[in-house]
Design an enzyme around this catalytic site. Structure first.
Site, PDB file in Angstrom:
ATOM      1  N   ARG A  91       0.858  -1.177   0.000  1.00  0.00           N
ATOM      2  CA  ARG A  91       0.000   0.000   0.000  1.00  0.00           C
ATOM      3  C   ARG A  91       0.898   1.232   0.000  1.00  0.00           C
ATOM      4  NH1 ARG A  91      -3.407  -2.823  -1.565  1.00  0.00           N
ATOM      5  NH2 ARG A  91      -5.438  -3.307  -0.661  1.00  0.00           N
ATOM      6  N   GLU A 112      -2.915   7.743  -3.692  1.00  0.00           N
ATOM      7  CA  GLU A 112      -3.461   7.115  -4.883  1.00  0.00           C
ATOM      8  C   GLU A 112      -4.855   7.671  -5.220  1.00  0.00           C
ATOM      9  OE1 GLU A 112      -2.249   3.022  -4.741  1.00  0.00           O
ATOM     10  OE2 GLU A 112      -3.905   2.481  -6.046  1.00  0.00           O
ATOM     11  N   HIS A 160      -1.315   0.330  -9.900  1.00  0.00           N
ATOM     12  CA  HIS A 160      -1.918  -0.659  -8.979  1.00  0.00           C
ATOM     13  C   HIS A 160      -2.460  -1.873  -9.759  1.00  0.00           C
ATOM     14  CE1 HIS A 160      -3.944  -0.996  -4.752  1.00  0.00           C
ATOM     15  NE2 HIS A 160      -3.684  -2.200  -5.232  1.00  0.00           N
TER      16      HIS A 160
HETATM   17  N1  LIG Z   1      -0.670  -3.932  -5.083  1.00  0.00           N
HETATM   18  C1  LIG Z   1      -1.641  -4.840  -5.130  1.00  0.00           C
HETATM   19  O1  LIG Z   1      -2.389  -4.955  -6.111  1.00  0.00           O
HETATM   20  C2  LIG Z   1      -1.844  -5.754  -3.967  1.00  0.00           C
HETATM   21  C3  LIG Z   1      -1.520  -5.349  -2.701  1.00  0.00           C
HETATM   22  N2  LIG Z   1      -1.711  -6.185  -1.634  1.00  0.00           N
HETATM   23  C4  LIG Z   1      -1.315  -5.723  -0.289  1.00  0.00           C
HETATM   24  O2  LIG Z   1      -0.410  -6.695   0.255  1.00  0.00           O
HETATM   25  C5  LIG Z   1      -0.739  -6.898   1.618  1.00  0.00           C
HETATM   26  C6  LIG Z   1      -0.245  -8.267   2.058  1.00  0.00           C
HETATM   27  O3  LIG Z   1      -1.042  -9.312   1.503  1.00  0.00           O
HETATM   28  P1  LIG Z   1      -0.818 -10.845   1.968  1.00  0.00           P
HETATM   29  O4  LIG Z   1       0.617 -11.243   1.768  1.00  0.00           O
HETATM   30  O5  LIG Z   1      -1.868 -11.666   1.338  1.00  0.00           O
HETATM   31  O6  LIG Z   1      -1.110 -10.693   3.525  1.00  0.00           O
HETATM   32  P2  LIG Z   1      -0.479 -11.497   4.758  1.00  0.00           P
HETATM   33  O7  LIG Z   1      -1.356 -11.144   5.917  1.00  0.00           O
HETATM   34  O8  LIG Z   1      -0.262 -12.919   4.384  1.00  0.00           O
HETATM   35  O9  LIG Z   1       0.964 -10.819   4.948  1.00  0.00           O
HETATM   36  C7  LIG Z   1       1.186  -9.579   5.560  1.00  0.00           C
HETATM   37  C8  LIG Z   1       2.481  -9.665   6.337  1.00  0.00           C
HETATM   38  O10 LIG Z   1       2.793  -8.361   6.848  1.00  0.00           O
HETATM   39  C9  LIG Z   1       3.452  -8.569   8.074  1.00  0.00           C
HETATM   40  N3  LIG Z   1       3.480  -7.334   8.871  1.00  0.00           N
HETATM   41  C10 LIG Z   1       2.461  -6.753   9.548  1.00  0.00           C
HETATM   42  N4  LIG Z   1       2.924  -5.645  10.202  1.00  0.00           N
HETATM   43  C11 LIG Z   1       4.253  -5.548   9.896  1.00  0.00           C
HETATM   44  C12 LIG Z   1       5.283  -4.637  10.263  1.00  0.00           C
HETATM   45  N5  LIG Z   1       5.022  -3.607  11.096  1.00  0.00           N
HETATM   46  N6  LIG Z   1       6.525  -4.824   9.762  1.00  0.00           N
HETATM   47  C13 LIG Z   1       6.788  -5.866   8.929  1.00  0.00           C
HETATM   48  N7  LIG Z   1       5.848  -6.760   8.549  1.00  0.00           N
HETATM   49  C14 LIG Z   1       4.608  -6.610   9.046  1.00  0.00           C
HETATM   50  C15 LIG Z   1       2.648  -9.695   8.728  1.00  0.00           C
HETATM   51  O11 LIG Z   1       3.373 -10.338   9.763  1.00  0.00           O
HETATM   52  C16 LIG Z   1       2.422 -10.618   7.543  1.00  0.00           C
HETATM   53  O12 LIG Z   1       3.456 -11.573   7.443  1.00  0.00           O
HETATM   54  C17 LIG Z   1      -2.272  -6.715   1.674  1.00  0.00           C
HETATM   55  O13 LIG Z   1      -2.708  -6.377   2.986  1.00  0.00           O
HETATM   56  C18 LIG Z   1      -2.502  -5.611   0.658  1.00  0.00           C
HETATM   57  O14 LIG Z   1      -2.482  -4.362   1.303  1.00  0.00           O
HETATM   58  C19 LIG Z   1      -2.215  -7.428  -1.795  1.00  0.00           C
HETATM   59  C20 LIG Z   1      -2.562  -7.882  -3.049  1.00  0.00           C
HETATM   60  C21 LIG Z   1      -2.419  -7.068  -4.248  1.00  0.00           C
HETATM   61  O1  LIG Z   2      -6.110  -7.259  -2.986  1.00  0.00           O
HETATM   62  C1  LIG Z   2      -5.567  -6.161  -2.720  1.00  0.00           C
HETATM   63  O2  LIG Z   2      -5.287  -5.838  -1.556  1.00  0.00           O
HETATM   64  C2  LIG Z   2      -5.279  -5.227  -3.795  1.00  0.00           C
HETATM   65  O3  LIG Z   2      -4.561  -4.296  -3.615  1.00  0.00           O
HETATM   66  C3  LIG Z   2      -5.878  -5.431  -5.134  1.00  0.00           C
HETATM   67  O4  LIG Z   2      -5.253  -6.354  -5.826  1.00  0.00           O
END
Ligand SMILES: NC(=O)C1=CN([C@@H]2O[C@H](COP(=O)(O)OP(=O)(O)OC[C@H]3O[C@@H](n4cnc5c(N)ncnc54)[C@H](O)[C@@H]3O)[C@@H](O)[C@H]2O)C=CC1
Ligand SMILES: O=C(O)C(=O)CO
Length: 380
Positions: free
Chosen positions: A267, A296, A314
């Site tokens: 993000r 954004e 994005h």
């Molecule tokens: N750009 C895009 O299109 C996308 C963006 N995302 C973003 O990616 C994020 C992660 O997705 P997932 O891997 O599925 O989630 P997840 O919950 O599996 O992984 C998130 C990780 O962040 C870590 N974390 C939390 N606070 C932290 C901190 N202060 N310092 C370091 N690490 C910390 C957690 O321990 C966890 O391992 C989502 O919440 C979303 O915001 C996800 C999918 C697509």
């Molecule tokens: O799933 C998310 O968190 C996104 O940012 C869109 O892919």
């Protein structure tokens, strides 16, 4: 109140009214809802980001559930409106749900869904693409070609970084961060098919060593600063919350190597973008690949002029399979709550919901506030 002007209606006589604030890819998600007696209304208004007022108008007087988007502000006002309309469920079509006030949803007993798992590899692939594109200055080189500036090979033309043997730091090693790290190994392993199928890094390390090469290693860092100091490529994948807001700030940028590559597919606010622009100006060999932005859809002043930044809108989860899968998971989250189904036991293993040749399990794939609402877990 700004009323949405254009709505597409499917199965007008359905018993349950489910609203999607945007058209979503594919039709499976619509069919699955219709099969279970839902009237599906899709807002087709030509406005990228709907306001709270727009969504209140969409919810109307009777609404059983809403599928929404990460650009929308799902807080007290919208959950109160959904609750008044008899709504029981909301699902983001996204894994990240920093746009949702889960406490407000809890207050009204509304389930909040998200779409983990289906976008893990797709997002990790974009992070890897940005890492490589940044290292090898691919966007700059492409622009140069198109501008007709190429008049022959030169020893110093678009010289970038060699990634082989460099250290990759993953901050937020959850689903996506781990997939990104694994992918780096896959890139290396693909040279030798017999090793590709052995997923054990140690085995690969031994193979390299036996061939007189430096073994690939991994270690768990004891602090973020250790990662920043040591890594040549850093990929950010944490959730956005209070602990990760401006996680990468002026001081931390200064800790990083002068020629490091920073990738953000999490993000925007995880990076202090003003500090980043200044850092890019001061360190022309430092490069970034950004899929997300602090304000954004806008970029902070100066970012778009920086040659050492690659910026994409994005699109990390933008593969057809993934986007259709996200729509399906979001629809099934809402449907499951409406029908009183239990919650799927493992939100990281959502494949049974994505198999187009079979009926999905009678469960909600991923409800983030299921514990707070005391919802039962599926035994399937
Ligand atoms: N750009 C895009 O299109 C996308 C963006 N995302 C973003 O990616 C994020 C992660 O997705 P997932 O891997 O599925 O989630 P997840 O919950 O599996 O992984 C998130 C990780 O962040 C870590 N974390 C939390 N606070 C932290 C901190 N202060 N310092 C370091 N690490 C910390 C957690 O321990 C966890 O391992 C989502 O919440 C979303 O915001 C996800 C999918 C697509
Ligand atoms: O799933 C998310 O968190 C996104 O940012 C869109 O892919």
């Amino acid at each position: 109140m700004a009323k949405p002007v254009s709505i597409e209606v499917w199965n007008p006589n359905g018993k349950y009214r489910v609203v999607s604030t945007k058209p979503m890819p594919g039709t499976r998600w619509i069919n699955l809802l219709i099969e279970q007696d839902c009237r599906v209304e899709i807002c087709t208004q030509k406005k990228t980001i709907l306001s709270v007022e727009d969504i209140i108008a969409l919810i109307g007087d009777k609404c059983d559930g809403v599928i929404g988007q990460l650009t929308e502000d799902w807080g007290e006002t919208l959950f109160a409106a959904l609750s008044r309309a008899g709504g029981k469920a909301f699902s983001n079509m996204a894994v990240g749900y920093n746009n949702v006030d889960v406490n407000a949803a809890n207050k009204y007993g509304i389930a909040v869904g998200n779409t983990p798992g289906v976008l893990t590899e797709t997002t990790a692939e974009l992070a890897a693409s940005l890492s490589l594109a940044a290292a090898r200055r691919i966007v700059e080189a492409d622009e140069f070609m198109r501008a007709g500036l190429y008049d022959g090979w030169l020893p110093n033309l678009f010289v970038g970084n060699l990634l082989k043997g460099q250290t990759v730091g993953v901050i937020g090693a959850g689903r996506i961060g781990s997939a990104y790290a694994r992918m780096m190994q896959v890139i290396l392993l693909s040279k030798s098919p017999d090793v590709v199928f052995s997923s054990i890094l140690g085995t690969y390390g031994q193979f390299l060593k036996a061939n007189g090469e430096q073994p690939v290693t991994w270690k768990r860092a004891s602090s973020m600063d250790e990662v920043l100091r040591e890594a040549d490529v850093i990929s950010l994948h944490p959730v956005l919350d209070k602990t990760t807001y401006h996680l990468i700030n002026k001081e931390r940028l200064a800790t990083m190597k002068k020629e490091a590559i920073l990738v953000n597919c999490s993000r925007g606010p995880v990076i202090d973008e003003v500090a980043l622009v200044e850092h890019l100006k001061q360190n022309p060999m430092f490069r970034v690949g950004l899929d997300v932005f602090e304000d954004e859809p806008y970029m902070k002043p100066g970012l778009s002029e920086m040659k050492n930044a690659i910026v994409v809108p994005h699109i990390a989860s933008a593969s057809k399979w993934t986007r259709e899968g996200m729509a399906t998971l979001a629809a099934l989250n809402v449907l499951g709550k409406i029908k009183g189904y239990p919650i799927w036991g493992n939100p990281n293993q959502v494949e049974p919901f994505l198999n187009e040749n079979a009926q999905p399990p009678a469960a909600s794939p991923s409800i983030v506030n299921s514990k707070a609402l005391g919802l039962p877990v599926s035994r399937l």
